[in-house]
Design an enzyme around this catalytic site. Sequence first.
Site, PDB file in Angstrom:
ATOM      1  N   HIS A 112       6.198  -3.643   2.122  1.00 54.76           N
ATOM      2  CA  HIS A 112       5.291  -3.763   3.356  1.00 54.76           C
ATOM      3  C   HIS A 112       5.936  -4.265   4.495  1.00 54.76           C
ATOM      4  O   HIS A 112       6.521  -5.617   4.095  1.00 54.76           O
ATOM      5  CB  HIS A 112       3.945  -4.336   2.816  1.00 54.76           C
ATOM      6  CG  HIS A 112       3.377  -4.049   1.609  1.00 54.76           C
ATOM      7  ND1 HIS A 112       2.666  -2.496   1.433  1.00 54.76           N
ATOM      8  CD2 HIS A 112       3.137  -4.478   0.606  1.00 54.76           C
ATOM      9  CE1 HIS A 112       2.290  -2.328   0.121  1.00 54.76           C
ATOM     10  NE2 HIS A 112       2.618  -3.438  -0.489  1.00 54.76           N
ATOM     11  N   HIS A 143       9.059  -4.566  -4.166  1.00 55.49           N
ATOM     12  CA  HIS A 143       8.050  -5.027  -5.496  1.00 55.49           C
ATOM     13  C   HIS A 143       7.658  -3.726  -6.065  1.00 55.49           C
ATOM     14  O   HIS A 143       7.846  -2.591  -5.530  1.00 55.49           O
ATOM     15  CB  HIS A 143       7.325  -5.810  -5.105  1.00 55.49           C
ATOM     16  CG  HIS A 143       6.216  -5.053  -4.009  1.00 55.49           C
ATOM     17  ND1 HIS A 143       6.580  -5.233  -2.755  1.00 55.49           N
ATOM     18  CD2 HIS A 143       4.899  -4.770  -4.288  1.00 55.49           C
ATOM     19  CE1 HIS A 143       5.424  -4.574  -2.116  1.00 55.49           C
ATOM     20  NE2 HIS A 143       4.468  -4.489  -3.220  1.00 55.49           N
ATOM     21  N   GLU A 165       1.205  -9.956   0.059  1.00 56.98           N
ATOM     22  CA  GLU A 165       0.498 -10.048  -0.897  1.00 56.98           C
ATOM     23  C   GLU A 165       0.703 -10.923  -2.106  1.00 56.98           C
ATOM     24  O   GLU A 165       1.872 -11.508  -2.124  1.00 56.98           O
ATOM     25  CB  GLU A 165       0.147  -8.588  -1.519  1.00 56.98           C
ATOM     26  CG  GLU A 165       1.482  -7.875  -1.687  1.00 56.98           C
ATOM     27  CD  GLU A 165       1.142  -6.218  -2.335  1.00 56.98           C
ATOM     28  OE1 GLU A 165       0.157  -5.842  -1.621  1.00 56.98           O
ATOM     29  OE2 GLU A 165       1.974  -5.827  -3.113  1.00 56.98           O
ATOM     30  N   ARG A 199       7.478   3.768   0.523  1.00 55.75           N
ATOM     31  CA  ARG A 199       7.890   3.780  -0.814  1.00 55.75           C
ATOM     32  C   ARG A 199       9.529   4.205  -0.791  1.00 55.75           C
ATOM     33  O   ARG A 199      10.015   4.999  -0.071  1.00 55.75           O
ATOM     34  CB  ARG A 199       7.475   5.022  -1.382  1.00 55.75           C
ATOM     35  CG  ARG A 199       5.921   4.848  -2.052  1.00 55.75           C
ATOM     36  CD  ARG A 199       5.905   6.262  -3.062  1.00 55.75           C
ATOM     37  NE  ARG A 199       4.091   6.039  -3.143  1.00 55.75           N
ATOM     38  CZ  ARG A 199       3.440   7.020  -2.445  1.00 55.75           C
ATOM     39  NH1 ARG A 199       4.052   8.053  -2.163  1.00 55.75           N
ATOM     40  NH2 ARG A 199       2.179   7.051  -2.504  1.00 55.75           N
TER      41      ARG A 199
END
Length: 335
Positions: A104, A180, A122, A200
């Site tokens: 991200h 991640h 996150e 992705r």
Amino acid sequence: MAQSSLYPLRFEPIYQYRLWGGRQLAGLVGTPLPNGPVGEAWVLSDRDDHASTVGNGPLKGQTIGQLMDGFQKQLMGKLAGCFRRFPLLLKFLDAHEMLSVQVHPGYPAGRPLPEGEKAKTEAWVVIDAGKDSRIYAGLKPGATPDRLRRWITDGTLADHLASFTPKPGEGVFIPAGTVHALGGDVVVFEIQQNSDTTFRLYDWGHVDTKTGKPRALQVDQALARIDFAGDAAGLVNPILDATAPERELVFDCEPFRLWRLRSDSPFPVGGVDLPRVLVCVEGTGQIEHDGATYAVERGEVWLLPADLGVCRFLPRHAVNMLEIALPSSTTSIAN
Ligand SMILES: [Zn+2]
């Protein structure tokens, strides 16, 4: 009750089909699951496409967005006017298969975010995990954009990521810009900035059974957003609170703070003129506010509006709860 008077607000989960999902959220979140693999339960979301609604009391059915519009001061207290939308997105994830390896965007030094892109840091609290569970968080030393391209092409990318077998209760921090993934029957609570921007890198050869096709990758965009110097990702060491034995600080970053609360006797929850979110991970109990009590079950997510101040939580037996505070800085980027 007058319309202007807020109270502890329970939100209804929004389930999401994901090809990597499973059925484990049925045992955690109280409402029936839809058919098929369910990967995510969005438990607090102020997004137009998936807006959380209140599940209890006079405001039942109102969206979090409507509350942000109509009750900004009562809800946000000292943070009133800082955020147009509720700044955090909260979910439970059931990763039966591996999620795509992804990144991200964040705030890399000297590189402003492209137009329309929002940062997303996150973090996960592991709820359930098995012997095949795996969490990937960050690159091993030696990674470069060119090498990453080669490892994606030859299918060896996972060998070059830092990874471990998660255990229930562990906290994992994924700052913006961290490569991640997770999977292998792991259930986590996920806290993140309210942003939907994901790129992705690699998808393990998955084919989406709904479309019969692999999902699209965004390798160039992902590579441009990886923080190659970052080393803050991975397992965290919670810090015990010397003044409150039931409380430990698990995540403390600019976008959010998260504590774990474990006790079988009453303890305080909520902030002074600040909103807090409670997530019940294990056990049951009641929130006590202004002479009224609100029954809290496992898997539920409650928002304590700033107006309520500090409340008491009365566990029925031992509880394991998470308490979340919003960004303390009023200079945060408003969503
Ligand atoms: Zn992610």
